[in-house]
Every structure is written in C-alpha cells, then in structure tokens.
Design a protein around this motif. Structure first.
Motif, PDB file in Angstrom:
ATOM      1  N   ILE A   1       1.066  -1.287  -0.275  1.00  0.00           N
ATOM      2  CA  ILE A   1      -0.023   0.083   0.024  1.00  0.00           C
ATOM      3  C   ILE A   1       1.435   1.250   0.090  1.00  0.00           C
ATOM      4  O   ILE A   1       1.646   1.194   0.648  1.00  0.00           O
ATOM      5  CB  ILE A   1      -0.858  -0.226   1.465  1.00  0.00           C
ATOM      6  N   LYS A   2       0.946   1.770  -0.293  1.00  0.00           N
ATOM      7  CA  LYS A   2       1.260   3.478  -0.827  1.00  0.00           C
ATOM      8  C   LYS A   2       0.844   4.199   0.239  1.00  0.00           C
ATOM      9  O   LYS A   2      -0.652   4.388   0.308  1.00  0.00           O
ATOM     10  CB  LYS A   2       1.234   4.570  -2.366  1.00  0.00           C
ATOM     11  N   THR A   3       1.920   4.718   0.818  1.00  0.00           N
ATOM     12  CA  THR A   3       1.417   5.392   1.900  1.00  0.00           C
ATOM     13  C   THR A   3       2.436   7.199   2.245  1.00  0.00           C
ATOM     14  O   THR A   3       1.678   7.753   2.588  1.00  0.00           O
ATOM     15  CB  THR A   3       1.630   5.105   3.401  1.00  0.00           C
TER      16      THR A   3
ATOM     17  N   PRO B   1       4.327   9.856  -1.120  1.00  0.00           N
ATOM     18  CA  PRO B   1       3.836  10.343  -2.705  1.00  0.00           C
ATOM     19  C   PRO B   1       4.610  10.184  -3.750  1.00  0.00           C
ATOM     20  O   PRO B   1       4.543  10.525  -4.740  1.00  0.00           O
ATOM     21  CB  PRO B   1       3.872  12.359  -2.077  1.00  0.00           C
ATOM     22  N   HIS B   2       6.059   9.564  -2.740  1.00  0.00           N
ATOM     23  CA  HIS B   2       7.471   9.588  -3.781  1.00  0.00           C
ATOM     24  C   HIS B   2       7.343   7.935  -4.076  1.00  0.00           C
ATOM     25  O   HIS B   2       7.381   7.285  -3.668  1.00  0.00           O
ATOM     26  CB  HIS B   2       8.586   9.819  -3.076  1.00  0.00           C
ATOM     27  N   GLY B   3       7.064   7.480  -5.021  1.00  0.00           N
ATOM     28  CA  GLY B   3       6.754   6.603  -6.027  1.00  0.00           C
ATOM     29  C   GLY B   3       7.244   4.970  -5.391  1.00  0.00           C
ATOM     30  O   GLY B   3       6.244   5.401  -4.172  1.00  0.00           O
ATOM     31  N   GLY B   4       7.643   3.995  -6.229  1.00  0.00           N
ATOM     32  CA  GLY B   4       7.361   2.964  -5.197  1.00  0.00           C
ATOM     33  C   GLY B   4       6.099   2.030  -6.781  1.00  0.00           C
ATOM     34  O   GLY B   4       5.564   3.218  -7.563  1.00  0.00           O
ATOM     35  N   SER B   5       5.895   1.275  -6.431  1.00  0.00           N
ATOM     36  CA  SER B   5       5.423   0.128  -7.509  1.00  0.00           C
ATOM     37  C   SER B   5       5.006  -1.264  -6.748  1.00  0.00           C
ATOM     38  O   SER B   5       4.920  -1.817  -5.320  1.00  0.00           O
ATOM     39  CB  SER B   5       5.892  -0.257  -8.136  1.00  0.00           C
ATOM     40  N   ASP B   6       3.284  -1.471  -6.770  1.00  0.00           N
ATOM     41  CA  ASP B   6       3.604  -2.711  -6.600  1.00  0.00           C
ATOM     42  C   ASP B   6       4.375  -3.866  -6.290  1.00  0.00           C
ATOM     43  O   ASP B   6       4.145  -4.868  -5.757  1.00  0.00           O
ATOM     44  CB  ASP B   6       1.900  -3.487  -7.347  1.00  0.00           C
ATOM     45  N   PHE B   7       5.138  -3.646  -8.042  1.00  0.00           N
ATOM     46  CA  PHE B   7       6.012  -5.068  -8.014  1.00  0.00           C
ATOM     47  C   PHE B   7       7.247  -4.982  -6.676  1.00  0.00           C
ATOM     48  O   PHE B   7       7.640  -5.819  -6.275  1.00  0.00           O
ATOM     49  CB  PHE B   7       6.534  -4.598  -8.995  1.00  0.00           C
ATOM     50  N   GLY B   8       7.887  -3.421  -6.793  1.00  0.00           N
ATOM     51  CA  GLY B   8       8.784  -3.125  -5.408  1.00  0.00           C
ATOM     52  C   GLY B   8       8.291  -2.892  -4.788  1.00  0.00           C
ATOM     53  O   GLY B   8       9.587  -2.655  -3.786  1.00  0.00           O
ATOM     54  N   GLY B   9       6.820  -2.677  -4.390  1.00  0.00           N
ATOM     55  CA  GLY B   9       6.472  -1.758  -2.600  1.00  0.00           C
ATOM     56  C   GLY B   9       6.375  -0.408  -2.768  1.00  0.00           C
ATOM     57  O   GLY B   9       6.978  -0.700  -3.858  1.00  0.00           O
ATOM     58  N   TYR B  10       6.356  -0.117  -1.666  1.00  0.00           N
ATOM     59  CA  TYR B  10       6.401   1.029  -1.453  1.00  0.00           C
ATOM     60  C   TYR B  10       7.138   1.108  -0.044  1.00  0.00           C
ATOM     61  O   TYR B  10       6.652   1.895   1.278  1.00  0.00           O
ATOM     62  CB  TYR B  10       5.007   1.986  -1.512  1.00  0.00           C
ATOM     63  N   PRO B  11       8.399   1.591  -0.173  1.00  0.00           N
ATOM     64  CA  PRO B  11       9.207   1.812   1.597  1.00  0.00           C
ATOM     65  C   PRO B  11       9.105   3.001   1.656  1.00  0.00           C
ATOM     66  O   PRO B  11       8.751   4.447   1.084  1.00  0.00           O
ATOM     67  CB  PRO B  11      10.663   1.616   0.808  1.00  0.00           C
ATOM     68  N   SER B  12       8.927   3.078   2.742  1.00  0.00           N
ATOM     69  CA  SER B  12       9.209   5.033   3.301  1.00  0.00           C
ATOM     70  C   SER B  12       9.710   5.210   3.079  1.00  0.00           C
ATOM     71  O   SER B  12      10.661   4.812   2.814  1.00  0.00           O
ATOM     72  CB  SER B  12       8.183   4.508   4.289  1.00  0.00           C
ATOM     73  N   ILE B  13      10.181   6.789   3.576  1.00  0.00           N
ATOM     74  CA  ILE B  13      11.780   7.542   3.491  1.00  0.00           C
ATOM     75  C   ILE B  13      12.526   6.794   4.590  1.00  0.00           C
ATOM     76  O   ILE B  13      13.633   6.751   4.362  1.00  0.00           O
ATOM     77  CB  ILE B  13      11.050   9.173   3.541  1.00  0.00           C
ATOM     78  N   LYS B  14      11.644   6.419   5.693  1.00  0.00           N
ATOM     79  CA  LYS B  14      12.822   6.158   6.236  1.00  0.00           C
ATOM     80  C   LYS B  14      13.286   4.931   6.563  1.00  0.00           C
ATOM     81  O   LYS B  14      14.712   4.229   6.835  1.00  0.00           O
ATOM     82  CB  LYS B  14      11.826   5.704   7.703  1.00  0.00           C
ATOM     83  N   GLN B  15      12.331   3.586   6.022  1.00  0.00           N
ATOM     84  CA  GLN B  15      13.067   2.822   5.248  1.00  0.00           C
ATOM     85  C   GLN B  15      13.775   3.198   4.341  1.00  0.00           C
ATOM     86  O   GLN B  15      14.762   1.695   4.304  1.00  0.00           O
ATOM     87  CB  GLN B  15      12.227   1.620   5.112  1.00  0.00           C
ATOM     88  N   ARG B  16      13.882   3.352   3.242  1.00  0.00           N
ATOM     89  CA  ARG B  16      14.726   4.119   2.208  1.00  0.00           C
ATOM     90  C   ARG B  16      16.292   4.536   2.993  1.00  0.00           C
ATOM     91  O   ARG B  16      17.287   4.003   2.485  1.00  0.00           O
ATOM     92  CB  ARG B  16      13.921   5.014   1.318  1.00  0.00           C
TER      93      ARG B  16
END
Length: 477
Positions: A118-120, A122-137
């Motif tokens: 789930i995208k939480t 605004p910055h990018g990501g995808s269903d294939f690669g997931g939606y890592p948060s800025i903190k996770q990044r």
C-alpha cells in the motif's frame, strides 16, 4: 595499427587474439572508424581499482600500456574502443577464484515480502517493488551484518510466480539451477534486434548459459519471423518469456533483470549483463578475468564516455527528451536535499550503465537492490541514481566498484541501433561490377560517306533496366 579486439601488442605471444577469420576485416574496419581523438585524452586516465593485484613480471599483460592518443589530424567519428589486454581463455578460466569474495559487514541479506503493498507516501514505488517509506529507504543505506530490504517481487517469496514479471514454471525451475557464470540481456516492447555473441570459446558455449528475457510483444514478433521455436533458443540465447510485466514502460521493465539478476538467479556466482542493443564480442571468461578477478573486484561497470556529473547528466536527459523534465527535476532536487554536490576529481564519475559485471555476494546484491529501489521510486534513468546509491554505501563500508573506461567497454561490446532506426535504414547496396566503356571503333571512315547509327528502342531499354533492378534487389537480400 593496434587492433580493437586484440590484447596488447602483436609481438606479445601470451596475449589472446580473438579475431574470427570471417570477421577480421570487419573488425579492422571498425577500429579505423573508431580511433581515439586527442580531445579525449582527459577521459582516458586509468585509475586502478582499490585492491587490484600487481601483475607478476611474467604475466602476459604485465607490460601492456595504454597507448597515447593518435595525431589530431584523423577524422573523429564519435566514442570508440581502445585496446584491452585479455588473458587467453584457458588462463582466464584458471584464474577464477575458488571461493566467494568477502562481503564487508553485510553477511545476511533477505527481502521484504508484502502480499498487499500500500502506498502511504507521495514518492514513487510500485506494486512490484513495494512502497518503502522515506525512513525505510534511509535505513536501507545503514549497512549492518543482517538486513531485510525491498528488492522487487514483493508479493511472493519466490520471484517469477504471481509476483508480476512472471515466468513459465519450466523456466522457474531452470533459473534455480547452479551456474558459475551466466550472461543475460533483455528486449521489451520489441525495441531491439537480438544480437548473437561472437568470438565465444567452446568452453563458454558449453558451461555458460546466455539468457535473453523478452515480453510477449517481442515473443509474438520473433515467432512471426520464425526465429523462435519450441527449443526456446535463438542462436546462443536461451529465451525466457516474461508474463504479466509490472510496468507499462518497456524500458522500466528492462531494469528488473538488469538490476535484480541475483533474485532471478539465486544460485549463480557471477553474471554479465549487457543491454539489448549490444553485441558481445569477447569471451565471458576473459571479461571476468580482466575486470573482476585481476582487479580483486566484485562489481565492475564502465564510466560515462563524456559526462561525470549527475547534474550535467540530468540536463542532457532533459535536452534529449529521455524522460519527463519535471520528474527529472524532482529526483535531482531530492538528491540535493540529501547532500548531492557537483562532480569534482575527488569523487567518482557517473556510469553509462549498459554493462554490469558482478559477483553475487551480499554487498553487491544490496547495491543493486537499492539501485533498483531508486529507479522504482523516481525516474527509470538509472544513470541519475547510480552515483547516489554507490556513494551512500561506500560511506558506510570499505567497498569499491571497478569503474573502468568507456572505451574499454566498447572493446568487448558493439553497440547497434534500436529496431525502429534499423527499419528506417535503406537496404544494403549490392556490390555492382561496373564495366569500362567500349573503346571507339578504329575502322577508317570512307570520305564523304555518312555512317547511319541504329537507335535502340526506348521500350526495350526500359524493360532491360527493369530486369536489372529486379536482379539488384534480389542480390541485396
């Protein structure tokens, strides 16, 4: 003359020459059109890879030196190859390390599994690669002994089965097999023409599989052309068809195998990736020996032939319409906020990125995972994100990339045109034998007598011309 695919001076008996008889003249002509220009001198400073071994005096390449640029009166065609010293294939094979390289700090790398991403933010990501948060990044760049990161295929623990970028079950089984070395490439959107490798040794043909990933659009085209049959092979390439591609952009789909080969091939030691528009013309064993094993490196990539700076590369991409300008600006602004500064000689340059030579160990796998995550989050122009990911990892651990010269890359791959350009080109001109005009008649004229000349029929002439044209067209195919 120094030949493009040779190894040092012709007087060096220990260096390997990889000309095939059929292609020798073609290769010589290729070099003549691609000789170095004096203006390129600053781009050909060789910087040794950190940890590179000093060659013993009896090594076939020990006395090899990079030649100076030729005189400036030669016509410049564009970027071109330079000489590279390769070991003969048998010696290159003997140089393969018996055990994996040490991975600094990171020893255990696992990957995020999320069946319902789930995208939480605004910055990018995808269903294939997931939606890592800025903190996770941010945390993913903090290299530790054990790490779990996003790395594509998030919906399942096993890549290729209901993850997006899916394979047939028979292909999944094959991709799980152990190999010391693989060569891989991809064509999506029917964008390129499959290029057959040249100068490949029998040992490599026997022991190194060549995998070409294609989407269903490309599959339909090559089946229509009767190039692909039930054997799933086109020349040396073993074709792997990708179903359910995750992106609408063919170039973005191509980043999946390019950067995530370690996920698709979990039991491979070394890989060589080449973009679909490239033709491999040097044996894989020789490439690995030269750019990894001889340098004590575990990742090698060529620097850009002209540009060194991310900011300059971004402007060049915008000027060439490579991607939406606002998206490029957004990515560069984000990197500025993280501390990205213009290039200086104290920094490493950016890459051309079309060839990746990699040992599959935790630290290199982390690098390509995080590189892919940047491509998934921002633009698909991987040259923009490469330096940021490299520098962040190098700031945390004692790790380095062998960034070899672009002209060295052009020594072992030949760049071809994309399909759309090839189809716009006229057919090759056949070699026509031009007969010399007939000599004038030497018969003496009778004084006062007029010689009548027979006029040829224009209809007959046109018919003959048409016949000759048909003959010419047949000879060109």
């Amino acid at each position: 003359m120094v030949l493009p695919y040779g190894n040092g001076a012709p007087s060096n008996p220990g260096a390997s020459w990889i000309f095939g008889k059929k292609d020798k003249q073609k290769d010589e002509n290729y070099l003549v059109a691609n000789i170095l220009n004096e203006d390129d001198e600053n781009r050909f400073r060789i910087v040794g890879s950190k940890g590179a071994s000093v060659l013993p005096s009896n090594h076939p390449c020990a006395k090899f030196t990079f030649p100076p640029p030729p005189p400036p009166n030669l016509r410049r065609i564009g970027p071109r190859p330079c000489p590279v010293c390769y070991l003969p294939v048998d010696q290159a094979i003997a140089s393969m390390p018996s055990s994996p390289s040490a991975s600094p700090v990171l020893q255990n790398l696992t990957y995020v599994h999320d069946e319902n991403p789930i995208k939480t933010e605004p910055h990018g990501g995808s269903d294939f690669g997931g939606y890592p948060s800025i903190k996770q990044r941010s945390d993913s760049f903090d290299v530790k002994e054990s790490m779990t990161v996003h790395c594509g295929f998030v919906k399942r623990s096993k890549p290729g089965l209901q993850t997006g970028f899916d394979f047939d079950e028979s292909d999944v089984a094959e991709l799980q097999q152990f190999h010391d070395i693989i060569v891989a490439s991809a064509i999506f959107g029917n964008y390129d023409v499959i290029q057959q490798p040249r100068n490949i040794s029998e040992e490599a043909k026997k022991n190194i599989p060549f995998y070409m990933f294609i989407d269903e659009e490309t599959e339909a085209y090559i089946k229509k052309k009767s190039i692909l049959d039930s054997s799933k092979r086109v020349g040396l390439w073993r074709i792997v068809v990708v179903r359910n591609v995750p992106y609408s952009d063919a170039r973005r789909n191509g980043k999946v195998p390019k950067l995530l080969l370690h996920r698709i091939f979990p039991n491979v030691r070394y890989s060589i990736w080449i973009d679909g528009k490239l033709q491999l013309v040097v044996d894989p064993y020789q490439i690995l020996e030269k750019f990894l094993w001889r340098q004590n490196a575990n990742f090698a990539i060529s620097r850009h032939y002209r540009r060194f700076d991310v900011f300059v590369e971004a402007e060049a991409n915008k000027a060439a319409g490579k991607y939406d300008n606002s998206s490029i600006d957004e990515q560069v602004d984000f990197y500025k906020q993280e501390g990205l500064t213009p290039y200086s000689e104290a920094k490493f340059p950016i890459t051309s990125g079309c060839v990746l030579i990699k040992e599959h160990i935790p630290i290199t796998n982390l690098f390509t995972c995080l590189w892919f995550n940047e491509v998934d989050r921002f633009t698909s122009r991987d040259q923009l994100s490469f330096a940021m990911v490299r520098d962040k990892i190098m700031a945390k651990v004692d790790w380095n990339i062998n960034m070899f010269l672009d002209c060295e890359r052009r020594n072992f791959v030949v760049q071809t045109y994309h399909r759309d350009l090839l189809e716009q080109m006229p057919p090759p001109v056949a070699n026509m034998i031009r007969r010399p005009p007939a000599l004038p008649s030497m018969r003496r004229r009778t004084p006062g007598k007029r010689i009548t000349r027979r006029r040829s029929s224009s209809r007959r002439h046109r018919k003959a011309a048409t016949g000759n044209r048909d003959q010419f067209l047949l000879s060109t195919f």
